[in-house]
Scaffold this motif. Structure first.
Motif, PDB file in Angstrom:
ATOM      1  N   GLU A  67       0.828  -1.211   0.000  1.00  0.00           N
ATOM      2  CA  GLU A  67       0.000   0.000   0.000  1.00  0.00           C
ATOM      3  C   GLU A  67       0.861   1.260   0.000  1.00  0.00           C
ATOM      4  OE1 GLU A  67      -3.348   2.181   2.858  1.00  0.00           O
ATOM      5  OE2 GLU A  67      -2.723   0.127   3.252  1.00  0.00           O
ATOM      6  N   ILE A  68       1.875   1.283   0.870  1.00  0.00           N
ATOM      7  CA  ILE A  68       2.734   2.466   0.961  1.00  0.00           C
ATOM      8  C   ILE A  68       3.592   2.603  -0.287  1.00  0.00           C
ATOM      9  CG2 ILE A  68       4.511   3.640   2.308  1.00  0.00           C
ATOM     10  CD1 ILE A  68       1.790   3.395   3.698  1.00  0.00           C
ATOM     11  N   GLN A  69       4.090   1.492  -0.823  1.00  0.00           N
ATOM     12  CA  GLN A  69       4.881   1.559  -2.050  1.00  0.00           C
ATOM     13  C   GLN A  69       4.090   2.220  -3.165  1.00  0.00           C
ATOM     14  OE1 GLN A  69       4.417  -0.031  -5.149  1.00  0.00           O
ATOM     15  NE2 GLN A  69       6.421   0.474  -6.042  1.00  0.00           N
ATOM     16  N   LYS A  70       2.825   1.859  -3.303  1.00  0.00           N
ATOM     17  CA  LYS A  70       1.974   2.437  -4.350  1.00  0.00           C
ATOM     18  C   LYS A  70       1.815   3.937  -4.151  1.00  0.00           C
ATOM     19  CE  LYS A  70      -2.525   1.675  -6.586  1.00  0.00           C
ATOM     20  NZ  LYS A  70      -3.141   3.022  -6.444  1.00  0.00           N
ATOM     21  N   THR A 129      -0.664  14.585  -0.286  1.00  0.00           N
ATOM     22  CA  THR A 129      -1.887  14.967   0.422  1.00  0.00           C
ATOM     23  C   THR A 129      -2.951  13.887   0.262  1.00  0.00           C
ATOM     24  OG1 THR A 129      -2.539  16.262  -1.518  1.00  0.00           O
ATOM     25  CG2 THR A 129      -1.455  17.444   0.279  1.00  0.00           C
ATOM     26  N   SER A 130      -3.109  13.402  -0.953  1.00  0.00           N
ATOM     27  CA  SER A 130      -4.106  12.367  -1.204  1.00  0.00           C
ATOM     28  C   SER A 130      -3.726  11.082  -0.474  1.00  0.00           C
ATOM     29  CB  SER A 130      -4.196  12.090  -2.708  1.00  0.00           C
ATOM     30  OG  SER A 130      -5.042  11.002  -2.971  1.00  0.00           O
ATOM     31  N   ASN A 131      -4.616  10.620   0.388  1.00  0.00           N
ATOM     32  CA  ASN A 131      -4.474   9.359   1.132  1.00  0.00           C
ATOM     33  C   ASN A 131      -3.497   9.422   2.300  1.00  0.00           C
ATOM     34  OD1 ASN A 131      -6.296   8.004  -0.555  1.00  0.00           O
ATOM     35  ND2 ASN A 131      -4.686   7.516  -2.020  1.00  0.00           N
ATOM     36  N   ALA A 132      -2.685  10.460   2.421  1.00  0.00           N
ATOM     37  CA  ALA A 132      -1.705  10.487   3.512  1.00  0.00           C
ATOM     38  C   ALA A 132      -2.397  10.478   4.868  1.00  0.00           C
ATOM     39  CB  ALA A 132      -0.798  11.713   3.386  1.00  0.00           C
ATOM     40  N   SER A 133      -3.501  11.218   4.980  1.00  0.00           N
ATOM     41  CA  SER A 133      -4.187  11.282   6.268  1.00  0.00           C
ATOM     42  C   SER A 133      -4.927   9.986   6.593  1.00  0.00           C
ATOM     43  CB  SER A 133      -5.163  12.459   6.292  1.00  0.00           C
ATOM     44  OG  SER A 133      -6.123  12.330   5.271  1.00  0.00           O
ATOM     45  N   ASN A 134      -4.973   9.048   5.632  1.00  0.00           N
ATOM     46  CA  ASN A 134      -5.574   7.744   5.889  1.00  0.00           C
ATOM     47  C   ASN A 134      -4.585   6.765   6.509  1.00  0.00           C
ATOM     48  OD1 ASN A 134      -8.045   8.546   4.797  1.00  0.00           O
ATOM     49  ND2 ASN A 134      -7.440   7.954   2.736  1.00  0.00           N
ATOM     50  N   LEU A 135      -3.336   7.162   6.598  1.00  0.00           N
ATOM     51  CA  LEU A 135      -2.326   6.325   7.240  1.00  0.00           C
ATOM     52  C   LEU A 135      -2.623   6.224   8.733  1.00  0.00           C
ATOM     53  CD1 LEU A 135       0.854   7.852   5.554  1.00  0.00           C
ATOM     54  CD2 LEU A 135      -0.061   5.558   5.132  1.00  0.00           C
ATOM     55  N   VAL A 190       4.914  10.415   7.352  1.00  0.00           N
ATOM     56  CA  VAL A 190       6.144  10.107   8.096  1.00  0.00           C
ATOM     57  C   VAL A 190       6.599   8.696   7.725  1.00  0.00           C
ATOM     58  CG1 VAL A 190       7.156   9.735  10.389  1.00  0.00           C
ATOM     59  CG2 VAL A 190       5.542  11.621  10.030  1.00  0.00           C
ATOM     60  N   HIS A 191       7.797   8.589   7.173  1.00  0.00           N
ATOM     61  CA  HIS A 191       8.374   7.285   6.827  1.00  0.00           C
ATOM     62  C   HIS A 191       8.545   6.446   8.082  1.00  0.00           C
ATOM     63  CE1 HIS A 191      11.725   4.482   6.177  1.00  0.00           C
ATOM     64  NE2 HIS A 191      11.505   4.548   4.881  1.00  0.00           N
ATOM     65  N   ARG A 192       9.088   7.079   9.124  1.00  0.00           N
ATOM     66  CA  ARG A 192       9.214   6.530  10.476  1.00  0.00           C
ATOM     67  C   ARG A 192      10.531   5.802  10.735  1.00  0.00           C
ATOM     68  NH1 ARG A 192       4.852   2.521  13.086  1.00  0.00           N
ATOM     69  NH2 ARG A 192       5.462   2.614  15.275  1.00  0.00           N
ATOM     70  N   ALA A 215       5.009   3.407   7.708  1.00  0.00           N
ATOM     71  CA  ALA A 215       4.688   4.830   7.576  1.00  0.00           C
ATOM     72  C   ALA A 215       3.407   5.184   8.328  1.00  0.00           C
ATOM     73  CB  ALA A 215       4.546   5.201   6.103  1.00  0.00           C
ATOM     74  N   VAL A 216       3.388   6.418   8.836  1.00  0.00           N
ATOM     75  CA  VAL A 216       2.246   6.927   9.593  1.00  0.00           C
ATOM     76  C   VAL A 216       2.002   8.384   9.209  1.00  0.00           C
ATOM     77  CG1 VAL A 216       2.522   5.392  11.587  1.00  0.00           C
ATOM     78  CG2 VAL A 216       3.798   7.554  11.502  1.00  0.00           C
ATOM     79  N   TYR A 217       0.935   8.928   9.763  1.00  0.00           N
ATOM     80  CA  TYR A 217       0.621  10.347   9.593  1.00  0.00           C
ATOM     81  C   TYR A 217       0.980  11.027  10.897  1.00  0.00           C
ATOM     82  CZ  TYR A 217      -2.104  14.411   8.001  1.00  0.00           C
ATOM     83  OH  TYR A 217      -2.505  15.665   7.589  1.00  0.00           O
TER      84      TYR A 217
END
Length: 333
Positions: A67-70, A129-135, A190-192, A215-217
């Motif tokens: 998911e994060i790779q995509k 921005t797109s989907n980042a806040s869904n992390l 955030v890669h983390r 990864a997280v937000y």
């Protein structure tokens, strides 16, 4: 069928499709391991190579990596491509980014350039921005869980120290301070674990990013402190702050923000204290739980990062005195 046999059979099936003209033969060599149950193998067939991620499903879930790779790939972050996947077996076949890690390349002459390329990747990630806040959120619960690794695995297990009620209150107060600092910052991708062992200079001039599945937000300065207050390499403090301030200027320009130097540096330093407490706990856990003793050798450098920060902020003074009391002293130079 054992894991090795599963790997060989799966690779044979995938390579027959991916590279049918090369024949059936291929070679598999260990490439690296990390701090989880994942391991990596370089697969060679003729003049082509790939990297196999082996993530046993009983211990690891490949879905977040995919998911994060995509998300990263779609936003032009330099990450490995996924060539083939099987979540039920825990195998991913990735494009081969080589074997050169940033850690082994850094020196006084090229650090500005290489770190600049690494920061380019942070800027790209923070522009998502797109989907980042869904992390998953880097919220109070997760920040607390991470710092509690320091209490459980470093203080309790490694040092064998039982804190008094007052000492525990000191630790708890510092942890709350660090949580408040993290949550007060702008929140972003955030890669983390954005450090010199997870970054790979490429012939193209880009800095490739790996190990991004957690990864997280979360806080703006987290990846920056992972990079510049790395647990595996240390730089003079004035140099670090120059790099951080250059990043701040560029961030402000890109995001039409106006974060001042003093606020940004305090965000950065206190974020580092949170990360370093977490890392010290993880290094101890890797030793005692997973038998990976070599991570203990990274504790003194990481502790030095933590105590330098403690010396710089009066609100961390009691915690620093506690560290001096319960552990062998690490020289601050």
């Amino acid at each position: 069928m054992n894991r090795q046999q599963q790997m060989q059979q799966w690779l044979s099936e995938q390579l027959t499709t991916i590279n049918p003209s090369a024949g059936a033969g291929f070679k598999v060599e260990s490439a690296s391991e990390d701090a989880s149950f994942r391991s990596y193998h370089r697969v060679t067939q003729g003049n082509k190579t790939w990297v196999l991620m082996d993530a046993p499903p009983s211990h690891e879930d490949c879905a977040p990596f995919i998911e994060i790779q995509k998300l990263l790939f779609e936003n032009e972050v330099c990450v490995p491509e996924i060539i083939a996947q099987d979540l039920s077996l825990g195998f991913l076949l990735l494009s081969d980014l080589g074997s050169t890690l940033l850690l082994g390349e850094l020196n006084d002459n090229n650090a500005d350039d290489l770190y600049g390329k690494a920061c380019d990747q942070i800027h790209l990630m923070q522009s998502i921005t797109s989907n980042a806040s869904n992390l998953p959120a880097y919220d109070e619960a997760l920040l607390t869980t991470e710092m509690n690794l320091f209490n459980e695995w470093f203080i309790d297990r490694h040092l064998g120290v039982t804190l008094t009620d007052n000492e525990q209150a000191t630790v708890s107060a510092v942890q709350q301070l660090l949580i408040d600092n993290a949550l007060s910052q702008p929140q972003t991708f955030v890669h983390r674990d954005f450090h010199s062992r997870n970054l790979m200079p490429q012939v193209s001039g880009q800095m490739a990013v790996i190990d991004f599945q957690d990864a997280v937000y979360g806080p703006l300065t987290y990846d920056l402190v992972s990079l510049y207050k790395d647990c595996y390499i240390a730089w003079p403090e004035d140099q670090v702050y120059q790099w951080v301030d250059s990043f701040r200027h560029e961030y402000n320009q890109k995001h039409q923000s106006n974060h001042d130097q003093a606020t940004f540096l305090k965000w950065f330093d206190l974020m580092g204290a949170q990360r370093h407490m977490k890392a010290i706990g993880i290094f101890c856990r890797l030793n005692y739980r997973d038998g990976k003793k070599h991570y203990l050798y990274d504790i003194p450098r990481t502790m030095k990062h933590l105590q330098i920060t403690c010396l710089a902020y009066p609100e961390l003074a009691d915690f620093n005195r506690l560290l001096d009391k319960i552990q062998p002293r690490f020289q601050i130079a």
